[in-house]
Design an enzyme around this catalytic site. Structure first.
Site, short mmCIF file in Angstrom:
data_model
loop_
_atom_site.label_atom_id
_atom_site.label_comp_id
_atom_site.label_asym_id
_atom_site.label_seq_id
_atom_site.Cartn_x
_atom_site.Cartn_y
_atom_site.Cartn_z
N ASP A 8 3.35 -120.51 99.64
CA ASP A 8 1.97 -120.65 99.19
C ASP A 8 1.97 -121.55 97.96
OD1 ASP A 8 -0.76 -120.31 99.28
OD2 ASP A 8 -0.72 -118.14 99.09
N GLU A 10 -0.63 -121.13 94.98
CA GLU A 10 -1.24 -120.63 93.73
C GLU A 10 -0.21 -120.06 92.76
OE1 GLU A 10 -4.50 -120.54 96.83
OE2 GLU A 10 -2.39 -119.96 96.76
N HIS A 60 -0.21 -122.72 102.68
CA HIS A 60 -1.36 -122.82 101.78
C HIS A 60 -2.47 -123.69 102.35
CE1 HIS A 60 -3.73 -123.21 98.13
NE2 HIS A 60 -3.72 -124.53 98.30
N HIS A 104 0.56 -115.18 95.26
CA HIS A 104 -0.39 -114.74 94.23
C HIS A 104 -0.87 -113.34 94.53
CE1 HIS A 104 -3.56 -115.25 97.24
NE2 HIS A 104 -2.91 -116.37 97.59
N HIS A 115 -6.76 -113.88 94.91
CA HIS A 115 -7.71 -113.76 96.01
C HIS A 115 -6.96 -113.21 97.21
CE1 HIS A 115 -5.75 -117.59 96.94
NE2 HIS A 115 -6.13 -117.42 98.22
N GLU A 134 -2.30 -110.72 100.51
CA GLU A 134 -1.38 -111.55 101.27
C GLU A 134 0.07 -111.06 101.15
OE1 GLU A 134 -2.22 -115.75 100.39
OE2 GLU A 134 -4.32 -115.16 100.09
#
Length: 276
Positions: A8, A10, A60, A104, A115, A134
């Site tokens: 990912d 972030e 991502h 994240h 998020h 996630e």
């Protein structure tokens, strides 16, 4: 030893803002290079641990962030979308371990760019009644396939979330959240050295793959929009608990794949920026 990477953005070293992680953002091109440096550090660690087969899944956004030419030559890249298994595309029971890079924390957490999958469109998620994002959903799905998550990198909030799910997973904090769009950054070279060392130390020896489990789970998602929830009720097996919350039962990873369908439906009905 076969190792799978879900990458990912972030939670990558140095990145704190939507402009760092969204195509068109003023610092996105720099951000995708920072992403490559973090994953390459992890790949070097995997190679040092004896990995002979490495798959990297760009997980991502549009999943076209990693430039193939910027990736360590020891790894193969899964790039683009749609992918039936999204952030876990290509993961099989034959893999020996999962490495999560740049992850994240879930929606509502005080973490950098926190998020759950769809910016603020998803307000909350639960797996078998346990708050999940996630990190937890990836961990549970990999476990259902018989593959352990060995290492996770991200900010300190993401690392704490992983520790709550499974304290045996090695974590590397590359930054420390001051707020959702601010962080105390670890020096880039120091962070990448820590990633490389953690992966080299955290990978297991080659093992006999375990069979996938078929135990049923319940996934519950509370959406920002009642329209999304109402539309999802047209999918067989989806039920509601209130006007914005839906759930379904099934075995992982099939439930993970179904959730991907929910997100595609939600994306077709909304036009919300991911970080607001």
């Amino acid at each position: 030893m076969r190792i799978y990477f879900s990458v990912d953005m972030e939670g990558v070293t140095g990145l704190v803002d939507a402009d760092d992680v969204q195509p068109g953002g003023r610092d996105y091109e720099r951000g995708r290079l920072m992403m490559a440096e973090d994953v390459n550090a992890a790949i070097r660690g995997a190679v040092a641990a004896g990995a002979t087969d490495i798959t990297v899944n760009d997980a991502h956004g549009a999943m076209r962030n990693l430039l193939p030419e910027s990736l360590h030559p020891a790894a193969r890249l899964i790039r683009g979308r749609p992918k039936q298994m999204g952030m876990l595309e290509g993961l099989t029971p034959e893999h020996d371990a999962v490495i999560c890079v740049g992850y994240h924390s879930r929606a509502g957490a005080l973490g950098v760019l926190s998020h759950s999958f769809m910016g603020h469109e998803i307000e909350d998620m639960w797996l078998d009644g346990r708050p999940v994002g996630e990190i937890g959903l990836a961990h549970a799905t990999a476990a259902a396939l018989g593959v352990p998550v060995a290492v996770l990198t991200g900010d300190d909030s993401a690392c704490a979330e992983m520790a709550e799910w499974d304290g045996s997973v090695a974590t590397v904090a590359v930054k420390y959240a001051r707020d959702r769009f601010a962080a105390d950054l670890r020096p880039a070279q120091e962070a990448r050295t820590a990633i490389e060392e953690a992966v080299a130390a955290g990978l297991p020896a080659p093992r006999v793959p375990r069979s996938a489990t078929s135990d049923p789970s319940t996934l519950t998602v509370r959406w920002q929009s009642a329209t999304v929830a109402a539309t999802l009720l047209g999918i067989p097996g989806v039920t509601s608990t209130d006007t914005r919350t839906v759930q379904a039962q099934g075995s992982l990873p099939s439930l993970y794949r179904l959730f991907g369908v929910w997100m595609r439906v939600a994306a077709s009905l909304t036009n919300q920026p991911p970080y607001c």
